[in-house]
Design a protein around this motif. Structure first.
Motif, PDB file in Angstrom:
ATOM      1  N   LEU A  23       0.823  -1.207   0.000  1.00  0.00           N
ATOM      2  CA  LEU A  23       0.000   0.000   0.000  1.00  0.00           C
ATOM      3  C   LEU A  23       0.858   1.257   0.000  1.00  0.00           C
ATOM      4  N   ASP A  24       1.992   1.203   0.689  1.00  0.00           N
ATOM      5  CA  ASP A  24       2.915   2.340   0.657  1.00  0.00           C
ATOM      6  C   ASP A  24       3.364   2.618  -0.775  1.00  0.00           C
ATOM      7  N   ARG A  25       3.699   1.555  -1.494  1.00  0.00           N
ATOM      8  CA  ARG A  25       4.176   1.728  -2.869  1.00  0.00           C
ATOM      9  C   ARG A  25       3.052   2.168  -3.798  1.00  0.00           C
ATOM     10  N   LEU A  26       1.844   1.631  -3.585  1.00  0.00           N
ATOM     11  CA  LEU A  26       0.724   2.028  -4.432  1.00  0.00           C
ATOM     12  C   LEU A  26       0.335   3.488  -4.199  1.00  0.00           C
ATOM     13  N   ALA A  27       0.594   3.993  -2.999  1.00  0.00           N
ATOM     14  CA  ALA A  27       0.317   5.407  -2.735  1.00  0.00           C
ATOM     15  C   ALA A  27       1.114   6.299  -3.682  1.00  0.00           C
ATOM     16  N   GLY A  28       2.278   5.823  -4.082  1.00  0.00           N
ATOM     17  CA  GLY A  28       3.090   6.582  -5.031  1.00  0.00           C
ATOM     18  C   GLY A  28       2.472   6.665  -6.411  1.00  0.00           C
ATOM     19  N   PHE A  29       1.520   5.783  -6.694  1.00  0.00           N
ATOM     20  CA  PHE A  29       0.774   5.822  -7.951  1.00  0.00           C
ATOM     21  C   PHE A  29      -0.562   6.555  -7.797  1.00  0.00           C
ATOM     22  N   GLY A  30      -0.796   7.099  -6.614  1.00  0.00           N
ATOM     23  CA  GLY A  30      -2.054   7.783  -6.379  1.00  0.00           C
ATOM     24  C   GLY A  30      -3.200   6.864  -6.047  1.00  0.00           C
ATOM     25  N   VAL A  31      -2.903   5.710  -5.476  1.00  0.00           N
ATOM     26  CA  VAL A  31      -3.928   4.723  -5.146  1.00  0.00           C
ATOM     27  C   VAL A  31      -4.102   4.636  -3.640  1.00  0.00           C
ATOM     28  N   GLY A  32      -5.335   4.830  -3.170  1.00  0.00           N
ATOM     29  CA  GLY A  32      -5.675   4.564  -1.778  1.00  0.00           C
ATOM     30  C   GLY A  32      -5.551   5.723  -0.825  1.00  0.00           C
ATOM     31  N   GLY A 129      -8.376   7.451 -13.643  1.00  0.00           N
ATOM     32  CA  GLY A 129      -8.404   6.540 -12.510  1.00  0.00           C
ATOM     33  C   GLY A 129      -7.434   5.390 -12.679  1.00  0.00           C
ATOM     34  N   ARG A 130      -7.041   4.784 -11.574  1.00  0.00           N
ATOM     35  CA  ARG A 130      -6.011   3.747 -11.582  1.00  0.00           C
ATOM     36  C   ARG A 130      -6.615   2.362 -11.332  1.00  0.00           C
ATOM     37  N   MET A 131      -6.111   1.399 -12.094  1.00  0.00           N
ATOM     38  CA  MET A 131      -6.471  -0.008 -11.921  1.00  0.00           C
ATOM     39  C   MET A 131      -5.252  -0.772 -11.427  1.00  0.00           C
ATOM     40  N   VAL A 132      -5.430  -1.569 -10.379  1.00  0.00           N
ATOM     41  CA  VAL A 132      -4.331  -2.344  -9.797  1.00  0.00           C
ATOM     42  C   VAL A 132      -4.723  -3.816  -9.750  1.00  0.00           C
ATOM     43  N   ILE A 133      -3.875  -4.662 -10.312  1.00  0.00           N
ATOM     44  CA  ILE A 133      -3.987  -6.106 -10.126  1.00  0.00           C
ATOM     45  C   ILE A 133      -2.798  -6.525  -9.271  1.00  0.00           C
ATOM     46  N   ALA A 134      -3.076  -7.144  -8.127  1.00  0.00           N
ATOM     47  CA  ALA A 134      -1.996  -7.477  -7.194  1.00  0.00           C
ATOM     48  C   ALA A 134      -2.044  -8.944  -6.803  1.00  0.00           C
ATOM     49  N   HIS A 135      -0.868  -9.493  -6.525  1.00  0.00           N
ATOM     50  CA  HIS A 135      -0.749 -10.879  -6.071  1.00  0.00           C
ATOM     51  C   HIS A 135       0.229 -10.953  -4.904  1.00  0.00           C
ATOM     52  N   VAL A 241       8.139 -18.764   5.300  1.00  0.00           N
ATOM     53  CA  VAL A 241       7.651 -19.187   3.990  1.00  0.00           C
ATOM     54  C   VAL A 241       7.948 -18.104   2.957  1.00  0.00           C
ATOM     55  N   PRO A 242       8.735 -18.404   1.916  1.00  0.00           N
ATOM     56  CA  PRO A 242       9.067 -17.383   0.915  1.00  0.00           C
ATOM     57  C   PRO A 242       7.854 -16.989   0.091  1.00  0.00           C
ATOM     58  N   HIS A 243       7.671 -15.684  -0.082  1.00  0.00           N
ATOM     59  CA  HIS A 243       6.544 -15.128  -0.835  1.00  0.00           C
ATOM     60  C   HIS A 243       7.036 -14.028  -1.773  1.00  0.00           C
ATOM     61  N   ARG A 244       6.249 -13.760  -2.788  1.00  0.00           N
ATOM     62  CA  ARG A 244       6.506 -12.624  -3.688  1.00  0.00           C
ATOM     63  C   ARG A 244       5.253 -11.768  -3.795  1.00  0.00           C
ATOM     64  N   VAL A 245       5.415 -10.457  -3.648  1.00  0.00           N
ATOM     65  CA  VAL A 245       4.348  -9.489  -3.904  1.00  0.00           C
ATOM     66  C   VAL A 245       4.589  -8.915  -5.293  1.00  0.00           C
ATOM     67  N   TRP A 246       3.547  -8.882  -6.100  1.00  0.00           N
ATOM     68  CA  TRP A 246       3.640  -8.348  -7.462  1.00  0.00           C
ATOM     69  C   TRP A 246       2.376  -7.561  -7.748  1.00  0.00           C
ATOM     70  N   ALA A 247       2.524  -6.440  -8.420  1.00  0.00           N
ATOM     71  CA  ALA A 247       1.355  -5.627  -8.769  1.00  0.00           C
ATOM     72  C   ALA A 247       1.552  -4.971 -10.111  1.00  0.00           C
ATOM     73  N   LEU A 248       0.450  -4.827 -10.834  1.00  0.00           N
ATOM     74  CA  LEU A 248       0.405  -4.128 -12.110  1.00  0.00           C
ATOM     75  C   LEU A 248      -0.537  -2.948 -11.958  1.00  0.00           C
ATOM     76  N   VAL A 249      -0.099  -1.766 -12.370  1.00  0.00           N
ATOM     77  CA  VAL A 249      -0.906  -0.550 -12.257  1.00  0.00           C
ATOM     78  C   VAL A 249      -1.103   0.030 -13.656  1.00  0.00           C
ATOM     79  N   GLY A 250      -2.366   0.354 -13.982  1.00  0.00           N
ATOM     80  CA  GLY A 250      -2.690   0.990 -15.252  1.00  0.00           C
ATOM     81  C   GLY A 250      -3.567   2.202 -15.038  1.00  0.00           C
ATOM     82  N   ARG A 251      -3.570   3.090 -16.020  1.00  0.00           N
ATOM     83  CA  ARG A 251      -4.349   4.333 -15.943  1.00  0.00           C
ATOM     84  C   ARG A 251      -5.459   4.310 -16.986  1.00  0.00           C
ATOM     85  N   ARG A 252      -6.670   4.690 -16.546  1.00  0.00           N
ATOM     86  CA  ARG A 252      -7.778   4.809 -17.495  1.00  0.00           C
ATOM     87  C   ARG A 252      -7.650   6.139 -18.235  1.00  0.00           C
TER      88      ARG A 252
END
Length: 253
Positions: A23-32, A129-135, A241-252
């Protein structure tokens, strides 16, 4: 057929939500940001929706599984936040055009009719507006407890199709681009998530390959088998447990 409603309680207790750093990183894209109108599709137990609400966004969550929304509301009450929940599908959200400033889809895009969902997200967003797909995915590194766990899931459910993932989703770029989103950017980072053995068993029960798909008697057998595997091959009271966070951000546009 996968039905996460059958495992809503385990999902609530054991599936770790996205780390705050996302969420900290997505704030840099203007999300949330505070006051932003945000839709969380495939919201499940509201793990992502709730974090955005805690940061001041005006959040709506939608999911087709009513039992998941029951758990989401209970968790919201415990956290002291308010999210509006709708029962429904991402491909047909019963709300007007331009209802949201941002939309998120956390750990769910692969369940949708992706072209229809992408077009619907485009419709629901305001221009710009911003679209985010996150995993937030576990990583089956060679010799890891995740690799051993995935092998056990396949032993019980050979039809399960999500083994061997890398946590990266290049096809999602095409989904958003074809729907008219521009300025696509992705981000990723890895981290180790601590679990007790019992919590890891609960986490795996709450996955698509186990309690969301198998009959109860097979779920019980699987839980016993995974508990025995952990005790024999990965002993101890804490598992990293090893995990990866990944997100894609797009603009309408």
């Amino acid at each position: 057929m996968v039905d996460f409603g059958k495992t809503a309680e385990d999902y609530r207790q054991h599936r770790a939500g996205f780390p705050p750093e996302l969420l900290d990183r997505l704030a840099g894209f203007g999300v949330g940001g505070p006051g932003q109108r945000l839709l969380d599709v495939g919201t499940g137990t509201g793990t992502l929706a709730r974090q955005f609400a805690q940061r001041g966004a005006v959040v709506t969550g939608i999911d087709p599984a009513a039992p998941m929304l029951v758990q989401a509301r209970a968790l919201d009450a415990e956290a002291g936040v308010s999210v509006t929940y709708l029962e429904g599908k991402a491909e047909a959200v019963p709300l007007p055009n331009g209802s949201f400033d941002a939309i998120t889809a956390g750990q769910c895009w692969h369940w949708f009719d992706r072209p229809k969902a992408a077009a619907e997200m485009h419709r629901l967003l305001v221009p710009g507006g911003r679209m985010v797909i996150a995993h937030f995915d576990w990583l089956p590194l060679p010799g890891s407890l995740v690799a051993a766990t995935e092998a056990l899931i396949l032993n019980f459910n050979p039809a399960w199709r999500f083994a061997g993932g890398t946590g990266i989703y290049p096809a999602w770029f095409e989904d958003l681009s074809c729907a008219g989103f521009t300025g696509l950017e992705s981000l990723s980072f890895d981290l180790a998530v601590p679990y007790t053995p019992a919590a890891w068993v609960g986490r795996i029960r709450a996955s698509a390959g186990v309690a969301a798909s198998l009959p109860p008697e097979e779920v019980a057998r699987f839980s016993d088998a995974l508990t025995a595997l952990l005790a024999a091959d990965f002993p101890g009271d804490s598992l990293l447990v090893p995990h990866r966070v990944w997100a894609l951000v797009g603009r309408r546009g």
